[in-house]
Write a protein that holds these residues in place. Structure first.
Motif, PDB file in Angstrom:
ATOM      1  N   GLU A  18       0.857  -1.176   0.000  1.00  0.00           N
ATOM      2  CA  GLU A  18       0.000   0.000   0.000  1.00  0.00           C
ATOM      3  C   GLU A  18       0.894   1.227   0.000  1.00  0.00           C
ATOM      4  O   GLU A  18       1.894   1.269   0.724  1.00  0.00           O
ATOM      5  CB  GLU A  18      -0.900   0.014   1.226  1.00  0.00           C
ATOM      6  N   VAL A  19       0.551   2.213  -0.836  1.00  0.00           N
ATOM      7  CA  VAL A  19       1.314   3.452  -0.897  1.00  0.00           C
ATOM      8  C   VAL A  19       0.356   4.635  -0.870  1.00  0.00           C
ATOM      9  O   VAL A  19      -0.814   4.509  -1.235  1.00  0.00           O
ATOM     10  CB  VAL A  19       2.204   3.539  -2.163  1.00  0.00           C
ATOM     11  N   ALA A  20       0.849   5.777  -0.434  1.00  0.00           N
ATOM     12  CA  ALA A  20       0.079   7.013  -0.423  1.00  0.00           C
ATOM     13  C   ALA A  20       0.901   8.093  -1.119  1.00  0.00           C
ATOM     14  O   ALA A  20       2.124   8.126  -1.000  1.00  0.00           O
ATOM     15  CB  ALA A  20      -0.244   7.427   1.007  1.00  0.00           C
ATOM     16  N   MET A  21       0.213   8.946  -1.869  1.00  0.00           N
ATOM     17  CA  MET A  21       0.892  10.000  -2.624  1.00  0.00           C
ATOM     18  C   MET A  21       0.149  11.314  -2.461  1.00  0.00           C
ATOM     19  O   MET A  21      -1.064  11.325  -2.231  1.00  0.00           O
ATOM     20  CB  MET A  21       0.933   9.632  -4.109  1.00  0.00           C
ATOM     21  N   THR A  22       0.878  12.384  -2.615  1.00  0.00           N
ATOM     22  CA  THR A  22       0.253  13.698  -2.566  1.00  0.00           C
ATOM     23  C   THR A  22      -0.454  13.970  -3.883  1.00  0.00           C
ATOM     24  O   THR A  22      -0.164  13.358  -4.909  1.00  0.00           O
ATOM     25  CB  THR A  22       1.289  14.819  -2.333  1.00  0.00           C
ATOM     26  N   GLN A  36      -4.487   7.097  -2.066  1.00  0.00           N
ATOM     27  CA  GLN A  36      -4.006   5.805  -1.595  1.00  0.00           C
ATOM     28  C   GLN A  36      -4.165   4.749  -2.687  1.00  0.00           C
ATOM     29  O   GLN A  36      -5.205   4.672  -3.341  1.00  0.00           O
ATOM     30  CB  GLN A  36      -4.758   5.380  -0.347  1.00  0.00           C
ATOM     31  N   PHE A  37      -3.115   3.959  -2.868  1.00  0.00           N
ATOM     32  CA  PHE A  37      -3.086   2.947  -3.912  1.00  0.00           C
ATOM     33  C   PHE A  37      -2.545   1.634  -3.367  1.00  0.00           C
ATOM     34  O   PHE A  37      -1.832   1.610  -2.382  1.00  0.00           O
ATOM     35  CB  PHE A  37      -2.175   3.381  -5.066  1.00  0.00           C
ATOM     36  N   ILE A  38      -2.886   0.561  -4.055  1.00  0.00           N
ATOM     37  CA  ILE A  38      -2.254  -0.734  -3.830  1.00  0.00           C
ATOM     38  C   ILE A  38      -1.388  -0.988  -5.056  1.00  0.00           C
ATOM     39  O   ILE A  38      -1.855  -0.866  -6.191  1.00  0.00           O
ATOM     40  CB  ILE A  38      -3.298  -1.848  -3.656  1.00  0.00           C
ATOM     41  N   VAL A  39      -0.117  -1.282  -4.824  1.00  0.00           N
ATOM     42  CA  VAL A  39       0.806  -1.579  -5.913  1.00  0.00           C
ATOM     43  C   VAL A  39       1.032  -3.079  -5.931  1.00  0.00           C
ATOM     44  O   VAL A  39       1.387  -3.668  -4.926  1.00  0.00           O
ATOM     45  CB  VAL A  39       2.160  -0.854  -5.726  1.00  0.00           C
ATOM     46  N   TYR A  51      -3.353   0.291  -8.314  1.00  0.00           N
ATOM     47  CA  TYR A  51      -4.799   0.198  -8.239  1.00  0.00           C
ATOM     48  C   TYR A  51      -5.289   1.150  -7.163  1.00  0.00           C
ATOM     49  O   TYR A  51      -4.726   1.198  -6.068  1.00  0.00           O
ATOM     50  CB  TYR A  51      -5.246  -1.228  -7.911  1.00  0.00           C
ATOM     51  N   ASN A  52      -6.343   1.899  -7.464  1.00  0.00           N
ATOM     52  CA  ASN A  52      -6.934   2.807  -6.496  1.00  0.00           C
ATOM     53  C   ASN A  52      -7.457   1.980  -5.328  1.00  0.00           C
ATOM     54  O   ASN A  52      -8.260   1.073  -5.516  1.00  0.00           O
ATOM     55  CB  ASN A  52      -8.062   3.589  -7.161  1.00  0.00           C
ATOM     56  N   LYS A  53      -6.991   2.292  -4.127  1.00  0.00           N
ATOM     57  CA  LYS A  53      -7.344   1.480  -2.960  1.00  0.00           C
ATOM     58  C   LYS A  53      -8.843   1.492  -2.692  1.00  0.00           C
ATOM     59  O   LYS A  53      -9.428   0.461  -2.401  1.00  0.00           O
ATOM     60  CB  LYS A  53      -6.595   1.979  -1.730  1.00  0.00           C
ATOM     61  N   LYS A  54      -9.498   2.634  -2.837  1.00  0.00           N
ATOM     62  CA  LYS A  54     -10.933   2.713  -2.556  1.00  0.00           C
ATOM     63  C   LYS A  54     -11.740   1.950  -3.598  1.00  0.00           C
ATOM     64  O   LYS A  54     -12.693   1.269  -3.267  1.00  0.00           O
ATOM     65  CB  LYS A  54     -11.378   4.174  -2.517  1.00  0.00           C
ATOM     66  N   ALA A  55     -11.355   2.036  -4.846  1.00  0.00           N
ATOM     67  CA  ALA A  55     -12.117   1.389  -5.916  1.00  0.00           C
ATOM     68  C   ALA A  55     -11.906  -0.116  -5.935  1.00  0.00           C
ATOM     69  O   ALA A  55     -12.761  -0.855  -6.399  1.00  0.00           O
ATOM     70  CB  ALA A  55     -11.725   1.984  -7.266  1.00  0.00           C
ATOM     71  N   SER A  56     -10.766  -0.587  -5.437  1.00  0.00           N
ATOM     72  CA  SER A  56     -10.444  -2.001  -5.558  1.00  0.00           C
ATOM     73  C   SER A  56     -10.500  -2.752  -4.226  1.00  0.00           C
ATOM     74  O   SER A  56     -10.036  -3.874  -4.148  1.00  0.00           O
ATOM     75  CB  SER A  56      -9.056  -2.155  -6.173  1.00  0.00           C
TER      76      SER A  56
END
Length: 67
Positions: A18-22, A36-39, A51-56
């Protein structure tokens, strides 16, 4: 559909983080990491997909990576 493996090298050895970006504007200026994303990445060749963490959240990310 059968798992095909990594689309670059065919390996079935994958990991995820899991990663977070500005974003842009004020969130970038104040370093607020609200995206927030899942790589999912191949441990063999390093190919990665975000992948967008909320959507996936409800789907199996590794299944998406392997097709």
């Amino acid at each position: 559909m059968a798992n095909q493996g990594c689309i670059k090298c065919g390996s079935k050895d994958a990991g995820q983080k899991e990663v977070a970006m500005t974003g842009t504007g004020l969130s970038k200026m104040f370093d607020i990491q609200n995206n927030q994303f899942i790589v999912v990445y191949c441990n063999n060749c390093g190919y990665s997909e975000f992948y967008n963490k909320k959507a996936s959240a409800s789907s199996n990310i590794l299944d998406l990576f392997f097709g």
